[in-house]
Scaffold this active site. Structure first.
Site, short mmCIF file in Angstrom:
data_model
loop_
_atom_site.label_atom_id
_atom_site.label_comp_id
_atom_site.label_asym_id
_atom_site.label_seq_id
_atom_site.Cartn_x
_atom_site.Cartn_y
_atom_site.Cartn_z
N CYS A 175 60.44 46.77 18.57
CA CYS A 175 61.55 47.44 17.88
C CYS A 175 61.32 48.93 17.72
O CYS A 175 61.93 49.58 16.87
CB CYS A 175 61.80 46.78 16.53
SG CYS A 175 62.46 45.12 16.70
N ASP A 232 50.69 50.70 16.06
CA ASP A 232 50.98 49.29 15.77
C ASP A 232 50.42 48.80 14.45
O ASP A 232 51.03 47.97 13.81
CB ASP A 232 50.42 48.42 16.92
CG ASP A 232 50.97 47.00 16.90
OD1 ASP A 232 52.19 46.83 16.75
OD2 ASP A 232 50.17 46.05 17.03
N LYS A 238 46.13 41.39 16.30
CA LYS A 238 46.96 40.71 15.30
C LYS A 238 46.13 39.76 14.42
O LYS A 238 46.34 39.67 13.22
CB LYS A 238 48.07 39.92 15.99
CG LYS A 238 48.93 40.75 16.93
CD LYS A 238 49.62 41.87 16.20
CE LYS A 238 50.59 42.59 17.13
NZ LYS A 238 51.27 43.69 16.42
N TYR A 267 47.19 35.73 26.62
CA TYR A 267 48.12 36.81 26.31
C TYR A 267 47.63 37.66 25.12
O TYR A 267 47.13 37.12 24.13
CB TYR A 267 49.53 36.26 26.01
CG TYR A 267 50.43 37.36 25.51
CD1 TYR A 267 50.97 38.28 26.41
CD2 TYR A 267 50.66 37.55 24.15
CE1 TYR A 267 51.73 39.35 25.96
CE2 TYR A 267 51.43 38.60 23.70
CZ TYR A 267 51.95 39.50 24.60
OH TYR A 267 52.69 40.56 24.15
N HIS A 313 51.70 46.18 9.63
CA HIS A 313 52.18 46.27 11.02
C HIS A 313 52.98 47.58 11.16
O HIS A 313 54.20 47.56 11.25
CB HIS A 313 53.07 45.05 11.29
CG HIS A 313 53.46 44.87 12.73
ND1 HIS A 313 54.60 44.18 13.10
CD2 HIS A 313 52.88 45.27 13.88
CE1 HIS A 313 54.69 44.17 14.42
NE2 HIS A 313 53.68 44.82 14.92
N ARG A 343 53.40 36.17 22.31
CA ARG A 343 52.78 35.48 21.18
C ARG A 343 53.49 34.16 20.94
O ARG A 343 54.67 34.01 21.21
CB ARG A 343 52.85 36.35 19.91
CG ARG A 343 51.82 37.48 19.90
CD ARG A 343 51.85 38.28 18.60
NE ARG A 343 53.09 39.01 18.45
CZ ARG A 343 54.13 38.62 17.74
NH1 ARG A 343 54.11 37.48 17.05
NH2 ARG A 343 55.22 39.35 17.67
N SER A 400 57.90 43.60 16.24
CA SER A 400 57.44 43.75 17.61
C SER A 400 58.61 44.07 18.54
O SER A 400 59.67 43.43 18.44
CB SER A 400 56.76 42.47 18.08
OG SER A 400 55.75 42.12 17.16
N ARG A 419 53.48 44.51 29.57
CA ARG A 419 52.75 45.43 28.69
C ARG A 419 51.83 46.36 29.46
O ARG A 419 51.40 46.05 30.56
CB ARG A 419 51.89 44.60 27.73
CG ARG A 419 52.68 43.72 26.76
CD ARG A 419 53.05 44.47 25.52
NE ARG A 419 54.01 43.77 24.67
CZ ARG A 419 54.27 44.15 23.41
NH1 ARG A 419 53.64 45.17 22.87
NH2 ARG A 419 55.18 43.51 22.70
P1 GDP Z 1 57.13 48.39 19.57
O1 GDP Z 1 56.86 47.07 20.22
O2 GDP Z 1 57.60 48.24 18.15
O3 GDP Z 1 56.01 49.33 19.71
O4 GDP Z 1 58.40 48.99 20.34
P2 GDP Z 1 58.48 50.02 21.58
O5 GDP Z 1 58.40 51.43 21.13
O6 GDP Z 1 57.52 49.59 22.63
O7 GDP Z 1 59.95 49.75 22.06
C1 GDP Z 1 60.41 48.45 22.39
C2 GDP Z 1 61.66 48.56 23.23
O8 GDP Z 1 62.68 49.24 22.49
C3 GDP Z 1 61.45 49.36 24.50
O9 GDP Z 1 62.18 48.77 25.54
C4 GDP Z 1 62.00 50.73 24.15
O10 GDP Z 1 62.49 51.42 25.28
C5 GDP Z 1 63.12 50.40 23.15
N1 GDP Z 1 63.32 51.48 22.15
C6 GDP Z 1 62.35 52.14 21.45
N2 GDP Z 1 62.89 53.09 20.65
C7 GDP Z 1 64.23 53.02 20.82
C8 GDP Z 1 65.34 53.75 20.26
O11 GDP Z 1 65.19 54.66 19.44
N3 GDP Z 1 66.59 53.37 20.67
C9 GDP Z 1 66.78 52.37 21.59
N4 GDP Z 1 68.04 52.07 21.94
N5 GDP Z 1 65.76 51.68 22.14
C10 GDP Z 1 64.50 51.99 21.77
P1 PGA Z 2 54.27 45.51 19.40
O1 PGA Z 2 52.83 44.78 19.50
O2 PGA Z 2 54.52 45.51 17.94
O3 PGA Z 2 53.97 46.82 20.02
O4 PGA Z 2 55.32 44.73 20.14
C1 PGA Z 2 52.60 43.53 19.99
C2 PGA Z 2 53.15 42.45 19.11
O5 PGA Z 2 53.52 42.72 17.93
O6 PGA Z 2 53.19 41.32 19.60
MN MN Z 3 52.86 44.75 16.97
MN MN Z 4 54.10 48.92 20.48
#
Ligand code: GDP
Ligand code: PGA
Ligand code: MN
Ligand code: MN
Length: 580
Positions: free
Chosen positions: A251, A276, A207, A198, A227, A70, A249, A365
């Site tokens: 996290c 999400d 979003k 993207y 979010h 983004r 994002s 992704r």
């Molecule tokens: P989203 O973008 O908020 O949905 O986050 P994701 O679940 O896709 O996770 C983003 C990154 O953080 C990935 O590389 C995961 O492997 C990592 N991650 C997710 N949960 C945890 C956790 O509980 N601990 C750690 N250390 N890393 C995590």
């Molecule tokens: P994420 O979604 O929160 O899973 O990273 C895409 C974004 O927020 O850009």
């Molecule tokens: Mn998101």
């Molecule tokens: Mn996600």
């Protein structure tokens, strides 16, 4: 195909006159249509076939190397009054914004097909759902929107019944960052995005519509567009609590929503409602009820393996579009954190030798239907949504923020969300690992002034009878060597257990200035491999660091001037005073 909705028909005609496409195609969402699109993209090189034996129906898309995340600095909220967009958004005067992007859209689709994508955000029969139409010249966008939304004929029929819909115009343009803009006109329920293919910039239902435009509508209509992931947590007695959690994002939302319980916690089950985005309304009983407006996951690939999350790992072994991952010699997708295979081609399509740095892009992704999720909740498609027991805020904080704490009450919880901070990630263009304020994980997504947004959050104290409890979590504390102190992933269930038991009034906590923290005895430690000193550090409050934190939050609030609710400032002063 066309439509009986005159405003939709006129808009498509108008856009075609401006963009000059070679042809116009109305998407129905059928399987045959999708197969044809995939075939065409394989021919054009937009998609690359992955190993169909190991990964049936999986494809790879390589985006332009300048177009992998983004672009917050090119994203604008164009309200009539600049104040309404707030210091949290880039603003442009609507007339100027239209002129600027329309000049770029002129002739932009010459030689291309203009696709009309009617879509519904949320279950097609839910009163909480909202529809939109995206016009795009990218078949990759069509294929992704088909997975991420309820797209096609049924959505069009709903639009024809209801009349209103969000207009989203998208073209990949020439992909040059100098001619890239993501413009939002909340007062016109309109989005114009050009120059990027993207996900977050181009899949306009996500979003742009479901957060930026919807947050504006939600404020006007008295609901919340957030979010947040939505998950069900079923305890061994069979009772299920639903939790919504806002993390920035990359996290941990998708992973938490699909959590695999540790073997030492038998009888606990997790159900995913969404990963999400969460739309919440007050129901007839005065509770907050949530739906997931999406139908698929656009998830971060790196880090996914059978140990961190075997639900996600299994889910993406078929029927998945990968974007910007690496490839092995036998055509399997590969990414950092995958335990098997060796990449031979990097995400840009160049030969890869180990030691070259990341083979997959850190923001690579997967796009996959939610129906592929082995723990997809049966209530995820329920028109009435699910009642929310707890709301979690959280981010990546190597320091300061404990593993978990509970807000004193709703108003304090709004401060906890408003003051949230997190290290930046690869999900957006720019430097990563820098701590920034990201209120409610909505910094890039709130379609209006944060001051007004916090006021809207506070107003639920009077709108709802049974509000969820509010918590803050942090899975990302690090030790002096930079290692994660908390194992995370499945072990996060221990924190969720404490949270739901707090909601049921079954478990204790320690009162502190920043909120309630679990004591060691309040926590399910059976089978957990974390030493006592580390656990104590994760569950303690560093008063000096928190005084600095609260002062910084005060300075941050000041940026929003008179729009900051007095009640929020009062909460900030109260916590600061309690810290002594
Ligand atoms: P989203 O973008 O908020 O949905 O986050 P994701 O679940 O896709 O996770 C983003 C990154 O953080 C990935 O590389 C995961 O492997 C990592 N991650 C997710 N949960 C945890 C956790 O509980 N601990 C750690 N250390 N890393 C995590
Ligand atoms: P994420 O979604 O929160 O899973 O990273 C895409 C974004 O927020 O850009
Ligand atoms: Mn998101
Ligand atoms: Mn996600």
């Amino acid at each position: 195909m066309s439509t009986s909705n005159v405003s939709l028909k006129n808009w498509v005609d108008e856009v075609a006159r401006l963009t000059q496409p070679a042809s116009i195609y109305w998407c129905t969402g059928s399987d045959a249509e999708n197969s044809n699109l995939i075939e065409a993209m394989l021919e054009s090189g937009d998609l690359i076939k992955l190993n169909q034996t190991t990964h049936p129906n999986c494809y790879l898309h390589r985006s332009d190397p300048s177009d992998v995340a983004r672009v917050e600095h090119l994203t604008f909220v164009c309200t009539r009054s600049k104040e309404d967009a707030g210091p949290n958004n880039n603003w442009m005067e609507p007339g100027e914004a239209h002129r600027k992007v329309d000049a770029l859209f002129a002739g932009a689709m010459r030689g291309r097909t203009l696709y009309v994508i009617p879509y519904c955000m949320g279950p097609i029969d839910s009163p909480y759902s909202r529809c939109g139409v995206e016009i795009t010249d990218s078949p990759y966008v069509v294929a992704n929107m088909r997975i991420m939304t309820r797209m096609g004929t049924e959505a069009l029929r709903r639009i024809e019944r209801e009349g209103s819909f969000v207009k989203g115009l998208h073209s990949i343009g020439d992909l040059s960052p100098e001619r890239r803009y993501i413009m939002h006109f909340p007062e016109e329920l309109t989005i114009k995005s050009i120059g990027s293919g993207y996900g977050g910039n181009a899949l306009l239902g996500k979003k742009c519509h479901a957060l930026r435009i919807a947050s504006w509508q939600a404020r006007d209509e008295g609901w919340l567009a957030e979010h947040m992931l939505i998950m069900g947590l079923q305890n061994p007695e069979g009772r299920t609590h639903y939790i919504a959690a806002a993390f920035p994002s990359a996290c941990g939302k998708t992973n938490l929503a699909m959590l695999v319980p540790p073997a030492s916690m038998p009888g606990w089950k997790i159900w995913t409602v969404g990963d999400d985005i969460c739309w919440m309304q007050v129901d007839d009983e005065g509770r907050l009820r949530a739906i997931n407006p999406e139908a698929g996951y656009f998830g971060v690939v790196p880090g996914t393996n059978s140990k961190t999350n075997h639900n996600a790992y299994d889910m993406i072994r078929r029927d998945t579009i990968f974007t910007n991952v690496a490839v092995t010699a036998d055509g399997q997708p590969w990414w950092e954190g995958l335990e098997e295979g060796t990449p031979t081609t990097n995400w840009k399509g160049q030969p890869y030798t180990p030691g070259d740095g990341p083979a997959a892009h850190p923001n690579s992704r997967f796009t996959v239907s939610a129906k592929r999720n082995p723990i997809y909740s049966t209530l995820a498609d329920a028109p009435e949504g699910v009642p929310i027991s707890a709301i979690l805020f959280g981010g990546r904080r190597r320091e300061v923020a404990p593993l978990v704490y509970e807000a004193h009450d709703w108003a304090h919880g709004v401060l906890v969300g408003a003051g949230m901070a997190s290290e930046t990630t690869a999900a957006a263009v720019g430097q990563t690992g820098v701590v920034r304020r990201d209120s409610m994980a909505m910094k890039p997504f709130c379609g209006y002034n944060f001051g007004d947004y916090w006021q809207h959050w506070l107003s639920f104290e009077h709108k709802a009878k049974q509000l969820p409890r509010i918590f803050h979590v942090n899975w990302f504390r690090r030790d002096a060597q930079g290692r994660f102190m908390w194992p995370g992933f499945g072990e996060n269930l221990r924190v969720l257990r404490w949270i739901t038991e707090r909601c049921e009034g079954k478990v204790g906590a320690q009162e502190t200035a920043i909120g309630h923290l679990p004591r060691r005895q309040d926590f399910d430690l059976y089978g957990l491999d974390v030493d006592t000193a580390t656990l104590d550090a994760l569950l303690s409050v560093d008063a000096a660091a928190w005084r600095t934190e609260m002062q910084e939050i005060g300075t941050y609030l000041d940026q929003f001037g008179a729009r900051v609710p007095d009640a929020l400032r009062a909460q900030q002063r109260k916590v600061l005073a309690a810290l002594g």
